[in-house]
Write an enzyme that holds these catalytic residues in place. Structure first.
Site, PDB file in Angstrom:
ATOM      1  N   GLY A 155       0.819  -1.205   0.000  1.00 53.20           N
ATOM      2  CA  GLY A 155       0.000   0.000   0.000  1.00 53.20           C
ATOM      3  C   GLY A 155       0.850   1.250   0.000  1.00 53.20           C
ATOM      4  O   GLY A 155       2.017   1.222  -0.417  1.00 53.20           O
ATOM      5  N   CYS A 156       0.289   2.352   0.455  1.00 55.37           N
ATOM      6  CA  CYS A 156       0.994   3.641   0.476  1.00 55.37           C
ATOM      7  C   CYS A 156       2.365   3.495   1.115  1.00 55.37           C
ATOM      8  O   CYS A 156       2.479   3.102   2.273  1.00 55.37           O
ATOM      9  CB  CYS A 156       0.173   4.671   1.236  1.00 55.37           C
ATOM     10  SG  CYS A 156       1.021   6.258   1.452  1.00 55.37           S
ATOM     11  N   PHE A 157       3.408   3.831   0.351  1.00 54.01           N
ATOM     12  CA  PHE A 157       4.752   3.547   0.856  1.00 54.01           C
ATOM     13  C   PHE A 157       5.200   4.434   2.000  1.00 54.01           C
ATOM     14  O   PHE A 157       6.161   4.106   2.692  1.00 54.01           O
ATOM     15  CB  PHE A 157       5.791   3.531  -0.265  1.00 54.01           C
ATOM     16  CG  PHE A 157       5.805   4.686  -1.246  1.00 54.01           C
ATOM     17  CD1 PHE A 157       5.296   5.935  -0.938  1.00 54.01           C
ATOM     18  CD2 PHE A 157       6.378   4.499  -2.504  1.00 54.01           C
ATOM     19  CE1 PHE A 157       5.341   6.981  -1.849  1.00 54.01           C
ATOM     20  CE2 PHE A 157       6.440   5.535  -3.425  1.00 54.01           C
ATOM     21  CZ  PHE A 157       5.913   6.786  -3.100  1.00 54.01           C
TER      22      PHE A 157
END
Length: 203
Positions: free
Chosen positions: A42-44
């Site tokens: 997901g969002c890094f």
């Protein structure tokens, strides 16, 4: 601005990505015995933040966010966001295998995100947010498959794990402003799916 909205107002840049120096999280003089671990969850921003918080003093030499698994050279955030480049937002770690094992990093990976929501973490939806392990050797491939099988039967019994296990291809560092983002922006967006679950030890 509410945290979840800040995700959609991230700055875009067309600046060519450059290698990071120590001030941006890069580490010099990494020994030849170091290994890499590359994951997407997901969002890094949150992925990097949680791994650094938990392993920063335990054999983690470096961790940087970037893009992997796609078909376009030198992708930027704007392009990756469309979902058309094939890349995943990912984290690539360089670690000391004598201090921390690859298996330990993978077990933490399966604790800190939900691998059963295909191409989605929280409200972040798209192939760029997929769950994936990108292995760097046959040994890592075997470890990834073994750990995945165990967590499916012991930790994530209520849903089917969608995590891809793929050979690591070309890695592209994300733009400088994404590196150490939550350290530099403590009130920045954090995916609600990113937290450490209290699972029992794997048997």
């Amino acid at each position: 601005m509410p945290n979840f909205l800040s995700r959609f107002f991230r700055p875009f840049t067309s600046t060519t990505k450059m290698s990071l120096g120590p001030a941006e999280g890069g580490v010099q003089n990494i020994p030849d015995t170091a290994q890499k671990c590359t994951v997407a969850a997901g969002c890094f921003w949150g992925v990097e933040h949680l791994f650094r918080k938990n392993f920063g003093e335990q054999g983690l030499y470096d961790a940087r966010v970037g893009y992997i698994g796609g078909d376009v050279n030198n992708p930027g955030y704007r392009a990756v966001c469309t979902g058309r480049t094939g890349h995943a937002e990912a984290l690539q770690m360089t670690f000391d295998p004598s201090t921390i094992s690859y298996t330990t990093l993978l077990e933490f990976f399966y604790k800190m995100h939900d691998p059963t929501t295909k191409n989605r973490q929280g409200a972040d939806t798209g192939t760029q947010y997929r769950s994936a392990i990108f292995y760097h050797s046959p040994e890592q491939e075997r470890a990834a498959k073994e750990v995945t099988e165990k967590v499916q039967t012991q930790w994530w019994k209520g849903g089917k794990i969608s995590t891809e296990i793929l050979e690591a291809g070309t890695w592209w560092d994300a733009e400088t402003y994404h590196q150490l983002y939550l350290d530099k922006n403590p009130g920045g967006y954090e995916c609600p799916a990113h937290y450490v679950r209290s699972f029992p030890p794997l048997s």
